[in-house]
Write a protein that holds these residues in place. Sequence first.
Motif, PDB file in Angstrom:
ATOM      1  N   GLY A 109     -11.143  11.341  16.387  1.00  0.00           N
ATOM      2  CA  GLY A 109     -12.069  12.425  16.087  1.00  0.00           C
ATOM      3  C   GLY A 109     -12.626  12.269  14.687  1.00  0.00           C
ATOM      4  N   LYS A 110     -12.512  13.338  13.900  1.00  0.00           N
ATOM      5  CA  LYS A 110     -13.006  13.300  12.521  1.00  0.00           C
ATOM      6  C   LYS A 110     -11.998  12.710  11.544  1.00  0.00           C
ATOM      7  CE  LYS A 110     -16.203  17.174  12.629  1.00  0.00           C
ATOM      8  NZ  LYS A 110     -16.602  18.380  11.901  1.00  0.00           N
ATOM      9  N   LYS A 111     -10.759  12.486  11.989  1.00  0.00           N
ATOM     10  CA  LYS A 111      -9.700  11.987  11.104  1.00  0.00           C
ATOM     11  C   LYS A 111      -9.630  10.459  11.150  1.00  0.00           C
ATOM     12  CE  LYS A 111      -6.815  16.080  11.545  1.00  0.00           C
ATOM     13  NZ  LYS A 111      -5.483  16.581  11.907  1.00  0.00           N
ATOM     14  N   ILE A 112      -9.699   9.859   9.960  1.00  0.00           N
ATOM     15  CA  ILE A 112      -9.645   8.403   9.865  1.00  0.00           C
ATOM     16  C   ILE A 112      -8.562   8.011   8.864  1.00  0.00           C
ATOM     17  CG2 ILE A 112     -10.892   6.298   9.279  1.00  0.00           C
ATOM     18  CD1 ILE A 112     -13.423   7.678  10.177  1.00  0.00           C
ATOM     19  N   CYS A 113      -7.602   7.223   9.323  1.00  0.00           N
ATOM     20  CA  CYS A 113      -6.538   6.709   8.457  1.00  0.00           C
ATOM     21  C   CYS A 113      -6.939   5.317   7.968  1.00  0.00           C
ATOM     22  CB  CYS A 113      -5.214   6.636   9.212  1.00  0.00           C
ATOM     23  SG  CYS A 113      -4.578   8.256   9.680  1.00  0.00           S
ATOM     24  N   THR A 114      -6.782   5.108   6.681  1.00  0.00           N
ATOM     25  CA  THR A 114      -7.211   3.863   6.047  1.00  0.00           C
ATOM     26  C   THR A 114      -6.084   3.255   5.234  1.00  0.00           C
ATOM     27  OG1 THR A 114      -8.001   5.073   4.123  1.00  0.00           O
ATOM     28  CG2 THR A 114      -9.614   4.650   5.864  1.00  0.00           C
ATOM     29  N   SER A 115      -6.277   2.004   4.839  1.00  0.00           N
ATOM     30  CA  SER A 115      -5.335   1.356   3.936  1.00  0.00           C
ATOM     31  C   SER A 115      -6.111   0.451   2.981  1.00  0.00           C
ATOM     32  CB  SER A 115      -4.296   0.535   4.706  1.00  0.00           C
ATOM     33  OG  SER A 115      -4.912  -0.556   5.352  1.00  0.00           O
ATOM     34  N   ALA A 116      -5.468   0.124   1.871  1.00  0.00           N
ATOM     35  CA  ALA A 116      -6.087  -0.759   0.880  1.00  0.00           C
ATOM     36  C   ALA A 116      -4.991  -1.505   0.136  1.00  0.00           C
ATOM     37  CB  ALA A 116      -6.943   0.048  -0.096  1.00  0.00           C
ATOM     38  N   LEU A 117      -5.397  -2.592  -0.496  1.00  0.00           N
ATOM     39  CA  LEU A 117      -4.472  -3.353  -1.334  1.00  0.00           C
ATOM     40  C   LEU A 117      -5.250  -4.019  -2.452  1.00  0.00           C
ATOM     41  CD1 LEU A 117      -4.932  -6.603  -0.573  1.00  0.00           C
ATOM     42  CD2 LEU A 117      -3.673  -5.926   1.451  1.00  0.00           C
ATOM     43  N   VAL A 118      -4.528  -4.412  -3.484  1.00  0.00           N
ATOM     44  CA  VAL A 118      -5.116  -5.199  -4.569  1.00  0.00           C
ATOM     45  C   VAL A 118      -4.246  -6.428  -4.765  1.00  0.00           C
ATOM     46  CG1 VAL A 118      -3.957  -3.842  -6.392  1.00  0.00           C
ATOM     47  CG2 VAL A 118      -5.966  -5.226  -6.944  1.00  0.00           C
ATOM     48  N   LYS A 119      -4.929  -7.589  -4.872  1.00  0.00           N
ATOM     49  CA  LYS A 119      -4.236  -8.866  -5.037  1.00  0.00           C
ATOM     50  C   LYS A 119      -4.701  -9.552  -6.314  1.00  0.00           C
ATOM     51  CE  LYS A 119      -5.730 -10.568  -1.110  1.00  0.00           C
ATOM     52  NZ  LYS A 119      -5.933 -11.430   0.063  1.00  0.00           N
ATOM     53  N   ASP A 120      -3.796 -10.338  -6.892  1.00  0.00           N
ATOM     54  CA  ASP A 120      -4.177 -11.153  -8.034  1.00  0.00           C
ATOM     55  C   ASP A 120      -4.723 -12.494  -7.540  1.00  0.00           C
ATOM     56  OD1 ASP A 120      -1.936 -12.730  -7.403  1.00  0.00           O
ATOM     57  OD2 ASP A 120      -0.765 -12.040  -9.119  1.00  0.00           O
ATOM     58  N   CYS A 121      -5.027 -13.406  -8.466  1.00  0.00           N
ATOM     59  CA  CYS A 121      -5.619 -14.691  -8.081  1.00  0.00           C
ATOM     60  C   CYS A 121      -4.649 -15.576  -7.304  1.00  0.00           C
ATOM     61  CB  CYS A 121      -6.157 -15.410  -9.307  1.00  0.00           C
ATOM     62  SG  CYS A 121      -4.904 -15.835 -10.520  1.00  0.00           S
ATOM     63  N   ASP A 122      -3.357 -15.266  -7.346  1.00  0.00           N
ATOM     64  CA  ASP A 122      -2.356 -16.013  -6.574  1.00  0.00           C
ATOM     65  C   ASP A 122      -2.057 -15.356  -5.234  1.00  0.00           C
ATOM     66  OD1 ASP A 122      -1.987 -17.965  -8.588  1.00  0.00           O
ATOM     67  OD2 ASP A 122      -0.608 -16.625  -9.663  1.00  0.00           O
ATOM     68  N   GLU A 123      -2.869 -14.347  -4.857  1.00  0.00           N
ATOM     69  CA  GLU A 123      -2.714 -13.616  -3.598  1.00  0.00           C
ATOM     70  C   GLU A 123      -1.491 -12.696  -3.567  1.00  0.00           C
ATOM     71  OE1 GLU A 123      -5.006 -13.847  -0.817  1.00  0.00           O
ATOM     72  OE2 GLU A 123      -6.178 -14.768  -2.402  1.00  0.00           O
ATOM     73  N   LYS A 124      -0.887 -12.453  -4.718  1.00  0.00           N
ATOM     74  CA  LYS A 124       0.245 -11.526  -4.796  1.00  0.00           C
ATOM     75  C   LYS A 124      -0.292 -10.096  -4.745  1.00  0.00           C
ATOM     76  CE  LYS A 124       3.354 -12.602  -7.648  1.00  0.00           C
ATOM     77  NZ  LYS A 124       4.042 -12.899  -8.908  1.00  0.00           N
ATOM     78  N   ILE A 125       0.298  -9.260  -3.888  1.00  0.00           N
ATOM     79  CA  ILE A 125      -0.123  -7.866  -3.767  1.00  0.00           C
ATOM     80  C   ILE A 125       0.539  -7.052  -4.883  1.00  0.00           C
ATOM     81  CG2 ILE A 125      -0.077  -5.810  -2.304  1.00  0.00           C
ATOM     82  CD1 ILE A 125      -0.150  -7.737   0.114  1.00  0.00           C
ATOM     83  N   LEU A 126      -0.304  -6.402  -5.700  1.00  0.00           N
ATOM     84  CA  LEU A 126       0.199  -5.647  -6.849  1.00  0.00           C
ATOM     85  C   LEU A 126       0.310  -4.151  -6.576  1.00  0.00           C
ATOM     86  CD1 LEU A 126      -1.857  -7.446  -9.616  1.00  0.00           C
ATOM     87  CD2 LEU A 126       0.398  -8.024  -8.723  1.00  0.00           C
ATOM     88  N   ALA A 127      -0.492  -3.658  -5.636  1.00  0.00           N
ATOM     89  CA  ALA A 127      -0.448  -2.237  -5.290  1.00  0.00           C
ATOM     90  C   ALA A 127      -1.074  -2.065  -3.908  1.00  0.00           C
ATOM     91  CB  ALA A 127      -1.200  -1.397  -6.314  1.00  0.00           C
ATOM     92  N   THR A 128      -0.642  -1.010  -3.225  1.00  0.00           N
ATOM     93  CA  THR A 128      -1.207  -0.675  -1.919  1.00  0.00           C
ATOM     94  C   THR A 128      -1.537   0.813  -1.893  1.00  0.00           C
ATOM     95  OG1 THR A 128       0.989  -0.248  -0.965  1.00  0.00           O
ATOM     96  CG2 THR A 128       0.083  -2.487  -0.688  1.00  0.00           C
ATOM     97  N   ALA A 129      -2.416   1.181  -0.975  1.00  0.00           N
ATOM     98  CA  ALA A 129      -2.799   2.591  -0.836  1.00  0.00           C
ATOM     99  C   ALA A 129      -3.011   2.897   0.641  1.00  0.00           C
ATOM    100  CB  ALA A 129      -4.061   2.883  -1.621  1.00  0.00           C
ATOM    101  N   SER A 130      -2.853   4.167   0.965  1.00  0.00           N
ATOM    102  CA  SER A 130      -3.223   4.659   2.283  1.00  0.00           C
ATOM    103  C   SER A 130      -3.829   6.040   2.087  1.00  0.00           C
ATOM    104  CB  SER A 130      -2.012   4.714   3.223  1.00  0.00           C
ATOM    105  OG  SER A 130      -1.026   5.567   2.684  1.00  0.00           O
ATOM    106  N   ALA A 131      -4.727   6.387   2.989  1.00  0.00           N
ATOM    107  CA  ALA A 131      -5.402   7.683   2.847  1.00  0.00           C
ATOM    108  C   ALA A 131      -5.839   8.186   4.205  1.00  0.00           C
ATOM    109  CB  ALA A 131      -6.607   7.553   1.927  1.00  0.00           C
ATOM    110  N   LEU A 132      -5.962   9.502   4.268  1.00  0.00           N
ATOM    111  CA  LEU A 132      -6.566  10.169   5.412  1.00  0.00           C
ATOM    112  C   LEU A 132      -7.908  10.693   4.940  1.00  0.00           C
ATOM    113  CD1 LEU A 132      -6.611  11.518   8.234  1.00  0.00           C
ATOM    114  CD2 LEU A 132      -5.470  13.485   7.152  1.00  0.00           C
ATOM    115  N   PHE A 133      -8.960  10.320   5.649  1.00  0.00           N
ATOM    116  CA  PHE A 133     -10.304  10.786   5.368  1.00  0.00           C
ATOM    117  C   PHE A 133     -10.777  11.665   6.529  1.00  0.00           C
ATOM    118  CE2 PHE A 133     -10.097   7.217   2.538  1.00  0.00           C
ATOM    119  CZ  PHE A 133     -11.032   7.427   1.538  1.00  0.00           C
TER     120      PHE A 133
END
Length: 137
Positions: A109-133
């Motif tokens: 419906g109107k609810k959308i669950c999302t995710s995100a991440l940030v990586k450095d140049c070595d592809e290491k994940i430094l932080a992640t996020a999730s949200a409901l929009f």
Amino acid sequence: MLEKLEGSHGCFVCDTSGTNPRSLMLEIYWDEERHNTVISFTPDISHCGYEGVVHGGIIASIFDDSMAWAIKKETGSWAVTATFEIRYKMPVKVGETYTFQGKIETARGKKICTSALVKDCDEKILATASALFILKI
């Protein structure tokens, strides 16, 4: 191939028009193959929370745009952030280039669950996020 998205006039993260003089002026791209946004960011000392480390609010702002633009690209509509969670794993440091990615996980419906991440140049994940929009239909 990445598609450059237009950005939003006045946005703190993606205004590249000059409307917002304090904008980070980040360019947002769409990866059609992976169905996610891609944002490159090289922070400087003006982005610090403390010496050499990027303020968590700057990271959160980029995460929010990465997820919001994924929704805009996939649905054609804007959505507003209802809930937001970040997990910081390692510091994001000044002077290095990072890649943020955002995508839709589920939509009902109107609810959308999302995710995100940030990586450095070595592809290491430094932080992640999730949200409901919530879609602004």
